[in-house]
Design an enzyme around this catalytic site. Structure first.
Site, PDB file in Angstrom:
ATOM      1  N   ARG A 101       0.843  -1.053   0.015  1.00  0.00           N
ATOM      2  CA  ARG A 101       0.096   0.042  -0.007  1.00  0.00           C
ATOM      3  C   ARG A 101       0.997   1.157  -0.095  1.00  0.00           C
ATOM      4  O   ARG A 101       1.681   1.422   0.809  1.00  0.00           O
ATOM      5  CB  ARG A 101      -0.909  -0.060   1.216  1.00  0.00           C
ATOM      6  CG  ARG A 101      -1.946   1.309   1.156  1.00  0.00           C
ATOM      7  CD  ARG A 101      -2.847   1.080   2.324  1.00  0.00           C
ATOM      8  NE  ARG A 101      -2.373   1.320   3.688  1.00  0.00           N
ATOM      9  CZ  ARG A 101      -2.860   0.966   4.970  1.00  0.00           C
ATOM     10  NH1 ARG A 101      -4.203   0.828   4.799  1.00  0.00           N
ATOM     11  NH2 ARG A 101      -2.398   0.994   6.002  1.00  0.00           N
ATOM     12  N   THR A 105      -1.145   7.500  -1.078  1.00  0.00           N
ATOM     13  CA  THR A 105      -2.147   7.463  -1.751  1.00  0.00           C
ATOM     14  C   THR A 105      -3.066   6.454  -1.141  1.00  0.00           C
ATOM     15  O   THR A 105      -4.367   6.463  -1.423  1.00  0.00           O
ATOM     16  CB  THR A 105      -2.006   7.349  -3.259  1.00  0.00           C
ATOM     17  OG1 THR A 105      -1.750   5.754  -3.410  1.00  0.00           O
ATOM     18  CG2 THR A 105      -1.074   8.125  -3.827  1.00  0.00           C
ATOM     19  N   ASP A 197       0.649  -2.884  12.360  1.00  0.00           N
ATOM     20  CA  ASP A 197       0.883  -3.331  11.187  1.00  0.00           C
ATOM     21  C   ASP A 197       1.446  -4.850  11.307  1.00  0.00           C
ATOM     22  O   ASP A 197       2.282  -5.518  12.006  1.00  0.00           O
ATOM     23  CB  ASP A 197       2.189  -2.513  10.784  1.00  0.00           C
ATOM     24  CG  ASP A 197       2.468  -3.013   9.386  1.00  0.00           C
ATOM     25  OD1 ASP A 197       2.799  -4.405   9.209  1.00  0.00           O
ATOM     26  OD2 ASP A 197       2.764  -2.116   8.563  1.00  0.00           O
ATOM     27  N   ASP A 200       4.756  -6.049  10.149  1.00  0.00           N
ATOM     28  CA  ASP A 200       5.914  -5.550  11.198  1.00  0.00           C
ATOM     29  C   ASP A 200       5.870  -6.631  12.323  1.00  0.00           C
ATOM     30  O   ASP A 200       6.800  -6.955  13.057  1.00  0.00           O
ATOM     31  CB  ASP A 200       5.866  -4.166  11.491  1.00  0.00           C
ATOM     32  CG  ASP A 200       6.384  -3.256  10.346  1.00  0.00           C
ATOM     33  OD1 ASP A 200       7.034  -3.890   9.361  1.00  0.00           O
ATOM     34  OD2 ASP A 200       5.889  -2.159  10.327  1.00  0.00           O
TER      35      ASP A 200
END
Length: 206
Positions: A101, A105, A197, A200
């Site tokens: 991603r 944006t 995340d 992560d």
């Protein structure tokens, strides 16, 4: 359709997964265990055929799975979901689709796709722990449909209503199987309360 698991084990393990004190090794174990539980629910309608086998005490009629299954983890966070599901269905094929991603944006960017020329399975399970904006899920299903896949299911752990709405709008024929639906997305496209995340936290790179 959207299926939110009500299983007590799913709820218990998801709570542990969210906890900021959960270290990467335990986090990966929980992803694996949750994936197995969610896969059990997502595959309840697979096709079977009668099969007779010999037991130590005689003959018995049973069933064998006839649908060929493809696992499509969205790199990299989806990789953690493959191990548990592969243990349940060792004959499943695994095909990787790489999307990330763009943080500015919030749109998916494709960087890897190694699908064979023609479909080799009857059912595709798209694996991604987080259905946030929905961009990666929509892009992955787009790719699979262009490939020729006819039955596609999305299996994830957490989702935001925004991501669900986007995937349903683009692909209303794709069932969505989740551990839980959270409240909303924040201003940078993360699920709230979420778990941070997923990539992560699995690999200790946050």
């Amino acid at each position: 359709m959207v299926f939110e698991s009500q299983h007590p084990l799913v709820k218990h393990k998801l709570t542990m997964l969210r906890d900021t004190s959960t270290k990467p090794k335990k986090f990966r174990e929980l992803i694996r265990e949750l994936s197995m539980l969610l896969c059990y629910e997502a595959t309840a309608d697979l096709s079977t055929a009668p099969l007779e086998v010999e037991t130590p005490m005689g003959r018995a009629m049973g069933s064998e799975l006839v649908d060929k299954i493809g696992l499509i983890p969205v790199l990299r966070a989806g990789l953690g979901m493959v191990e548990g599901i592969s243990e349940m269905m060792p004959g499943a094929e695994v095909w990787h689709i790489g999307l990330y991603r763009d943080e500015k944006t919030l749109k998916p960017v494709s960087y890897y796709n190694k699908l064979p020329t023609l479909p080799t399975v009857q059912v595709c399970l798209v694996l991604d722990p987080m259905l946030a904006t929905g961009g990666s899920a929509v892009a992955t299903v787009d790719i699979l449909k262009r490939w020729g896949a006819r039955r596609i299911k999305f299996v994830g752990i957490l989702a935001a209503p925004e991501g669900i709405a986007r995937l349903q709008a683009a692909h209303p024929d794709v069932p969505i199987h989740l551990a839980h639906i959270d409240d909303h997305l924040n201003e940078i496209g993360y699920i709230v309360p979420g778990l941070g995340d997923a990539g992560d936290r699995q690999y200790g790179t946050g």
